[in-house]
Design an enzyme around this catalytic site. Structure first.
Site, PDB file in Angstrom:
ATOM      1  N   ASP A 120       0.974  -1.051  -0.058  1.00 11.97           N
ATOM      2  CA  ASP A 120       0.130   0.397  -0.123  1.00 11.97           C
ATOM      3  C   ASP A 120       0.854   1.776  -0.236  1.00 11.97           C
ATOM      4  OD1 ASP A 120       1.040  -0.389   2.352  1.00 11.97           O
ATOM      5  OD2 ASP A 120      -0.666  -0.125   3.504  1.00 11.97           O
ATOM      6  N   GLU A 121       1.779   1.234  -0.344  1.00 18.06           N
ATOM      7  CA  GLU A 121       2.829   2.750  -0.535  1.00 18.06           C
ATOM      8  C   GLU A 121       3.545   2.412  -1.668  1.00 18.06           C
ATOM      9  OE1 GLU A 121       5.364   3.114   3.056  1.00 18.06           O
ATOM     10  OE2 GLU A 121       5.990   1.129   3.354  1.00 18.06           O
TER      11      GLU A 121
END
Length: 662
Positions: A120-121
């Site tokens: 998620d990054e």
């Protein structure tokens, strides 16, 4: 260990994009009725309501924290919706979250170099895009700026209760702004546009940090959540870092950070400023000392890697408290589940992205109940990775047993108990793209010859082996796989008992086609004049192409089938075939073999490629070299008697070697 890299330029524009409570957002997209409600994603086990993996922002406002379990969260927030994470093989399955993350990455990568840091990054290098924007449209001439850009938080910018959006507008469009700040402003506009694009296409919100390096961008992205972005100017770096707890910095949360606290009394990043680079280098070494000095000043030269795919694959599971694994059998049971999942992901990566992993690593957390040295870490162990769930499991079990022996020490037996595994994982790393033009080792055997007739076509490279394959097939395919990925090559053993079943007749060396038949049909002989001409051409072509083709021919193409079928005659049969291949003749040759020998190729001693000899089994290599060695020594004196090595092994050889007796 941290690596000190000087910044290549303080004009780089780097963004760190972090998804907002991503697991919850994925579940809310799947179940729209959860939107706006306090929601949390919990582990699959039901003990005390399950452990919380992710907590939505609505639930956080009511006091729910990730450290809680489901039952405790319900007491704090009775209306909370607990969604169980998908389960596969008795553990959490994060596939839907990985796939959702890939959707986001594909959008963010449209504007610059993109590095996927986790599910998620993402890091983005927007330097070129910002430079192009600034060159094309001066910021001071912008007539309208998107509302999402005006919501940016500019560190160090004084608001004092005034209209924040108007102050941000003035900062973005300053005519006298420093060139680096203008680039940051362009970066903020680009990131805001990307974030809105992600929202439109995926329904996910994300936050971002925009700075001149990865370290500062990472720190800024989490400062204002959710769905906001923060800009770090050069003037604001000192104010950002000085009050920051030392443990909050990346790579300082472990032993190094603890050492700074206990040995130097450093509690914040600002405390590091009092130490010179020489002092830090004396205490922590040249590299780490320099890195610490740079960190205190916001200097980082880490580049954004152009990587849209993960750099490793892993599968793991925790076994807290009474669920700790206390026997080797229990560990093997769970390793089987983990290795199957890892194998599936590796195969999918290979088929989808044409990438192959090279290293398998086993990690574990363990304790010893009968020893005071229970704080000792379980050692991680690695080995070359072999594709196929069965092979990965076999290697993982061996790695675990090696690590357990080292963890327990020689004075303890793993079967005696007194130990427990609280975390277990297997990881595949060193993933690289399959080189273009890579193909199976079988191509070096001039097509599918008698030894590889049962193998799958060479375009099925890197396919995991079926655990039910026969031993001979598995070994042959394993050798092919190891060669392609640069692994260690095992010795290849050919089953010579199959010689009486097939015979391969190959065309010219330049041809890739090879036909297989059950009966040998000798090639028609050319007229003597034409054959001499062709032989001359072939000899010239062989000499001309020798440097290119050396080492690529296989001795297998010269071996002729024999009537031997029993295993104890294999060496004898193979020897006979080799002698025929080199134009040699033994006293035991039959009349039919002598006839067939006359159709065989003949070589001068110097024409025999040593790399071809080296492809023979070891016991035959020495035999062939023994045949060749004496002839090289007497070549000068006997050259007039014939140039073919077969001459010295002819039936009347005694007449040549002992002329005096005649």
């Amino acid at each position: 260990m941290p690596v000190a890299r000087p910044e290549t330029s303080d004009s780089r524009i780097i963004a760190h994009v972090d998804m907002d409570c991503f697991y919850v957002q994925v579940e809310q997209r799947k179940q729209p009725h959860l939107r706006g409600q306090p929601t949390a994603v919990v582990q699959y086990n039901s003990w005390k309501g399950g452990g919380l993996i992710a907590v939505g922002y609505e639930a956080r406002k009511d006091g729910v924290k990730r450290s809680m379990r489901g039952d405790e969260a319900k007491k704090v927030c009775p209306q909370i919706q607990l969604v169980q994470v998908p389960v596969a093989r008795g553990k959490a399955d994060l596939t839907i979250y990985r796939n959702a993350g890939s959707e986001v990455v594909s959008i963010l990568a449209r504007k610059g170099r993109c590095e996927r840091a986790s599910i998620d990054e993402v890091y983005l290098d927007l330097t070129e895009a910002a430079e192009a924007m600034l060159k094309e449209t001066p910021l001071e001439s912008l007539e309208s700026i998107d509302e999402e850009v005006l919501k940016s938080h500019v560190l160090g910018l004084s608001v004092n209760g005034n209209d924040e959006k108007e102050i941000v507008r003035e900062w973005l469009t300053r005519r006298d702004a420093d060139h680096r700040d203008k680039l940051l402003a362009c970066g903020a506009i680009i990131v805001a546009e990307l974030r809105m694009q992600v929202l439109r296409e995926t329904e996910f919100t994300c936050s971002a940090g925009i700075a001149h390096n990865k370290m500062l961008a990472k720190l800024a992205s989490g400062m204002n959540k959710p769905a906001q972005q923060t800009i770090v100017t050069l003037a604001s770096v000192k104010g950002l870092l000085e009050p920051l707890p030392i443990k909050k910095m990346k790579q300082l949360g472990g032993k190094l950070g603890s050492s700074l606290q206990t040995d130097l009394g450093v509690d914040t990043v600002g405390d590091l400023l009092q130490f010179s680079v020489e002092k830090l280098q004396d205490l922590y070494g040249s590299n780490t000392g320099t890195w610490l000095w740079n960190v205190a000043r916001g200097i980082s030269g880490d580049e954004v890697e152009g990587r849209l795919l993960p750099k490793s694959h892993g599968s793991g599971k925790t076994f807290p408290g009474v669920r700790a694994l206390k026997t080797v059998a229990a560990v093997e049971k769970w390793l089987k589940e983990l290795c199957e999942e890892l194998s599936e992901r590796l195969q999918l990566d290979l088929e989808t992205n044409k990438r192959v992993a090279h290293t398998l690593t086993l990690h574990a957390h363990a304790y010893k109940s009968t020893d005071t040295d229970s704080h000792k870490k379980f050692p991680s162990k690695s080995c070359p990775l072999r594709y196929g769930a069965g092979k990965i499991l076999e290697d993982s079990v061996n790695l675990f047993q090696a690590g357990l022996c080292e963890f327990l020490g020689s004075y303890m037996n793993s079967a005696d108990g007194g130990w427990g595994i609280t975390n277990l994982s297997v990881t595949a790393s060193k993933i690289v793209a399959v080189p273009s033009g890579t193909c199976s080792i079988t191509k070096y055997f001039h097509g599918q010859d008698r030894f590889h007739a049962s193998l799958e076509p060479s375009d099925e490279k890197f396919a995991p082996e079926d655990d039910n394959l026969s031993t001979s097939m598995t070994e042959s395919r394993s050798a092919s796989h190891q060669t392609e990925i640069g692994g260690e090559q095992p010795q290849i053993t050919h089953d010579t008992s199959s010689f009486d079943q097939y015979e391969t007749t190959c065309k010219d060396e330049a041809s890739a086609n090879c036909s297989t038949s059950k009966h040998h049909e000798p090639q028609p002989r050319l007229p003597e004049k034409e054959r001499n001409t062709n032989d001359g051409k072939r000899s010239y072509e062989q000499k001309r192409k020798a440097p290119k083709e050396k080492g690529t021919s296989s001795i297998l193409r010269f071996l002729q089938p024999s009537s031997c079928s029993s295993s104890n005659q294999e060496a004898k049969c193979l020897s006979s075939g080799v002698q025929e291949a080199f134009g040699m003749e033994s006293e035991s040759l039959t009349e039919s073999q002598n006839k067939r020998r006359t159709d065989s190729w003949r070589y001068n001693v110097d024409d025999i490629d040593q790399s071809v000899v080296e492809e023979l089994p070891p016991e035959l290599q020495e035999e062939v070299r023994t045949w060749l060695r004496p002839q090289k020594q007497v070549k000068a004196n006997t050259e007039k008697r014939g140039s073919s090595i077969a001459h010295y092994f002819s039936p009347n050889k005694n007449e040549h070697t002992n002329p005096k007796k005649s």
